[in-house]
Design a protein around this motif. Sequence first.
Motif, PDB file in Angstrom:
ATOM      1  N   GLY A   1       7.889   1.645  10.951  1.00 36.75           N
ATOM      2  CA  GLY A   1       8.767   1.253  12.082  1.00 36.75           C
ATOM      3  C   GLY A   1       9.646   0.006  11.830  1.00 36.75           C
ATOM      4  O   GLY A   1       9.860  -0.641  12.951  1.00 36.75           O
ATOM      5  N   VAL A   2      10.167  -0.126  10.366  1.00 34.94           N
ATOM      6  CA  VAL A   2      11.093  -1.242  10.201  1.00 34.94           C
ATOM      7  C   VAL A   2      12.209  -0.872   9.426  1.00 34.94           C
ATOM      8  O   VAL A   2      12.140   0.510   8.996  1.00 34.94           O
ATOM      9  CB  VAL A   2      10.254  -2.296   9.547  1.00 34.94           C
ATOM     10  CG1 VAL A   2       9.273  -2.944  10.356  1.00 34.94           C
ATOM     11  CG2 VAL A   2       9.824  -1.931   8.136  1.00 34.94           C
ATOM     12  N   SER A   3      13.194  -1.391   9.200  1.00 34.14           N
ATOM     13  CA  SER A   3      14.387  -1.162   8.311  1.00 34.14           C
ATOM     14  C   SER A   3      14.043  -1.366   6.949  1.00 34.14           C
ATOM     15  O   SER A   3      13.108  -1.886   6.630  1.00 34.14           O
ATOM     16  CB  SER A   3      15.528  -1.952   8.607  1.00 34.14           C
ATOM     17  OG  SER A   3      15.309  -3.328   7.982  1.00 34.14           O
ATOM     18  N   ARG A   4      14.598  -0.462   6.173  1.00 38.00           N
ATOM     19  CA  ARG A   4      14.501  -0.497   4.820  1.00 38.00           C
ATOM     20  C   ARG A   4      14.690  -1.866   4.192  1.00 38.00           C
ATOM     21  O   ARG A   4      13.736  -2.009   3.410  1.00 38.00           O
ATOM     22  CB  ARG A   4      15.639   0.503   4.091  1.00 38.00           C
ATOM     23  CG  ARG A   4      15.033   0.712   2.528  1.00 38.00           C
ATOM     24  CD  ARG A   4      16.249   0.947   1.621  1.00 38.00           C
ATOM     25  NE  ARG A   4      17.051   0.075   1.525  1.00 38.00           N
ATOM     26  CZ  ARG A   4      17.253  -1.140   1.130  1.00 38.00           C
ATOM     27  NH1 ARG A   4      16.018  -1.365   0.260  1.00 38.00           N
ATOM     28  NH2 ARG A   4      18.041  -1.859   1.242  1.00 38.00           N
ATOM     29  N   GLN A   5      15.578  -2.511   4.545  1.00 37.47           N
ATOM     30  CA  GLN A   5      15.884  -4.046   4.074  1.00 37.47           C
ATOM     31  C   GLN A   5      14.374  -5.063   4.354  1.00 37.47           C
ATOM     32  O   GLN A   5      14.052  -5.683   3.526  1.00 37.47           O
ATOM     33  CB  GLN A   5      17.179  -4.387   4.801  1.00 37.47           C
ATOM     34  CG  GLN A   5      17.258  -6.200   4.087  1.00 37.47           C
ATOM     35  CD  GLN A   5      17.337  -6.070   2.599  1.00 37.47           C
ATOM     36  OE1 GLN A   5      18.313  -5.133   2.212  1.00 37.47           O
ATOM     37  NE2 GLN A   5      16.784  -6.848   1.888  1.00 37.47           N
TER      38      GLN A   5
ATOM     39  N   GLY B   1       2.904   5.478  -3.563  1.00 38.76           N
ATOM     40  CA  GLY B   1       4.026   5.910  -4.195  1.00 38.76           C
ATOM     41  C   GLY B   1       5.340   6.306  -3.298  1.00 38.76           C
ATOM     42  O   GLY B   1       6.140   7.120  -3.729  1.00 38.76           O
ATOM     43  N   MET B   2       5.386   5.752  -2.144  1.00 38.54           N
ATOM     44  CA  MET B   2       6.346   6.455  -1.190  1.00 38.54           C
ATOM     45  C   MET B   2       7.775   5.710  -1.827  1.00 38.54           C
ATOM     46  O   MET B   2       7.716   4.312  -2.137  1.00 38.54           O
ATOM     47  CB  MET B   2       6.026   6.091   0.284  1.00 38.54           C
ATOM     48  CG  MET B   2       5.151   6.519   1.061  1.00 38.54           C
ATOM     49  SD  MET B   2       5.082   6.185   2.658  1.00 38.54           S
ATOM     50  CE  MET B   2       3.666   7.082   3.208  1.00 38.54           C
ATOM     51  N   GLN B   3       8.498   6.427  -1.442  1.00 36.57           N
ATOM     52  CA  GLN B   3      10.062   5.857  -1.397  1.00 36.57           C
ATOM     53  C   GLN B   3      10.384   4.608  -0.209  1.00 36.57           C
ATOM     54  O   GLN B   3       9.751   4.799   0.733  1.00 36.57           O
ATOM     55  CB  GLN B   3      11.200   6.757  -1.287  1.00 36.57           C
ATOM     56  CG  GLN B   3      11.302   7.825  -2.351  1.00 36.57           C
ATOM     57  CD  GLN B   3      11.673   7.157  -3.867  1.00 36.57           C
ATOM     58  OE1 GLN B   3      12.663   6.328  -3.945  1.00 36.57           O
ATOM     59  NE2 GLN B   3      11.138   7.755  -4.722  1.00 36.57           N
ATOM     60  N   GLN B   4      10.898   3.667  -0.669  1.00 36.01           N
ATOM     61  CA  GLN B   4      11.171   2.629   0.287  1.00 36.01           C
ATOM     62  C   GLN B   4      11.644   3.147   1.779  1.00 36.01           C
ATOM     63  O   GLN B   4      11.147   2.682   2.832  1.00 36.01           O
ATOM     64  CB  GLN B   4      12.173   1.443  -0.194  1.00 36.01           C
ATOM     65  CG  GLN B   4      11.181   0.523  -0.978  1.00 36.01           C
ATOM     66  CD  GLN B   4      12.029  -0.726  -1.763  1.00 36.01           C
ATOM     67  OE1 GLN B   4      13.068  -0.843  -0.930  1.00 36.01           O
ATOM     68  NE2 GLN B   4      11.344  -1.359  -2.327  1.00 36.01           N
ATOM     69  N   GLN B   5      12.596   4.063   1.765  1.00 34.02           N
ATOM     70  CA  GLN B   5      13.058   4.553   2.981  1.00 34.02           C
ATOM     71  C   GLN B   5      11.868   5.238   4.007  1.00 34.02           C
ATOM     72  O   GLN B   5      11.838   5.061   5.066  1.00 34.02           O
ATOM     73  CB  GLN B   5      14.447   5.488   2.833  1.00 34.02           C
ATOM     74  CG  GLN B   5      14.864   5.914   4.036  1.00 34.02           C
ATOM     75  CD  GLN B   5      15.586   4.910   4.855  1.00 34.02           C
ATOM     76  OE1 GLN B   5      16.068   3.884   4.404  1.00 34.02           O
ATOM     77  NE2 GLN B   5      15.339   4.858   6.261  1.00 34.02           N
ATOM     78  N   GLU B   6      10.949   5.995   3.130  1.00 34.91           N
ATOM     79  CA  GLU B   6      10.035   6.575   4.021  1.00 34.91           C
ATOM     80  C   GLU B   6       9.003   5.704   4.406  1.00 34.91           C
ATOM     81  O   GLU B   6       8.417   5.856   5.438  1.00 34.91           O
ATOM     82  CB  GLU B   6       9.465   7.660   2.753  1.00 34.91           C
ATOM     83  CG  GLU B   6       8.372   8.486   3.457  1.00 34.91           C
ATOM     84  CD  GLU B   6       7.552   9.438   2.225  1.00 34.91           C
ATOM     85  OE1 GLU B   6       6.808  10.007   2.782  1.00 34.91           O
ATOM     86  OE2 GLU B   6       7.995   9.380   1.050  1.00 34.91           O
TER      87      GLU B   6
ATOM     88  N   ARG C   1       0.887  -1.357   0.137  1.00 35.15           N
ATOM     89  CA  ARG C   1      -0.014  -0.041  -0.143  1.00 35.15           C
ATOM     90  C   ARG C   1       0.774   1.221   0.001  1.00 35.15           C
ATOM     91  O   ARG C   1       0.757   2.264  -0.785  1.00 35.15           O
ATOM     92  CB  ARG C   1      -0.829  -0.030   1.297  1.00 35.15           C
ATOM     93  CG  ARG C   1      -2.098   0.959   1.264  1.00 35.15           C
ATOM     94  CD  ARG C   1      -2.577   0.973   2.699  1.00 35.15           C
ATOM     95  NE  ARG C   1      -2.130   1.465   3.771  1.00 35.15           N
ATOM     96  CZ  ARG C   1      -1.911   2.707   4.095  1.00 35.15           C
ATOM     97  NH1 ARG C   1      -2.195   3.815   3.493  1.00 35.15           N
ATOM     98  NH2 ARG C   1      -1.022   3.183   5.090  1.00 35.15           N
ATOM     99  N   LEU C   2       1.782   1.172   0.846  1.00 41.68           N
ATOM    100  CA  LEU C   2       2.819   2.608   0.749  1.00 41.68           C
ATOM    101  C   LEU C   2       3.546   2.636  -0.161  1.00 41.68           C
ATOM    102  O   LEU C   2       3.597   3.820  -0.612  1.00 41.68           O
ATOM    103  CB  LEU C   2       3.693   2.576   2.142  1.00 41.68           C
ATOM    104  CG  LEU C   2       2.937   2.467   3.487  1.00 41.68           C
ATOM    105  CD1 LEU C   2       3.841   2.124   4.638  1.00 41.68           C
ATOM    106  CD2 LEU C   2       2.134   3.600   3.704  1.00 41.68           C
TER     107      LEU C   2
END
Length: 99
Positions: A60-64, A49-54, A43-44
């Motif tokens: 509340g998790v890591s980008r990985q 269309g959010m960037q993965q980091q955002e 969904r995000l």
Amino acid sequence: MGRPKIPRRICGRPADSCFKPNGIPMTELAKVYLGSDEFEALRLVDFQGMQQQEAAQEMGVSRQTLANLVKSARFKMADCLMHGKALMMASDSSDKSTD
């Protein structure tokens, strides 16, 4: 024994609990379960269309971890589309395997 899962912030919920091919009874379909954390990651990233980091910060998790959730969710969706399986929305983040 693996590490315990970090609690994840999940704001979105699916409109329905299941999507399946038309004309085939549910009893005859293999089921694939999409966890609520996988749904939220999709969904995000894909819908909002959010960037993965955002998106990772939002959950509340890591980008990985977010990247792994998106990859898993996309694979499950493709599996359902390619093989005519039912996509079941899990009620919590516990991931069930495919049948």
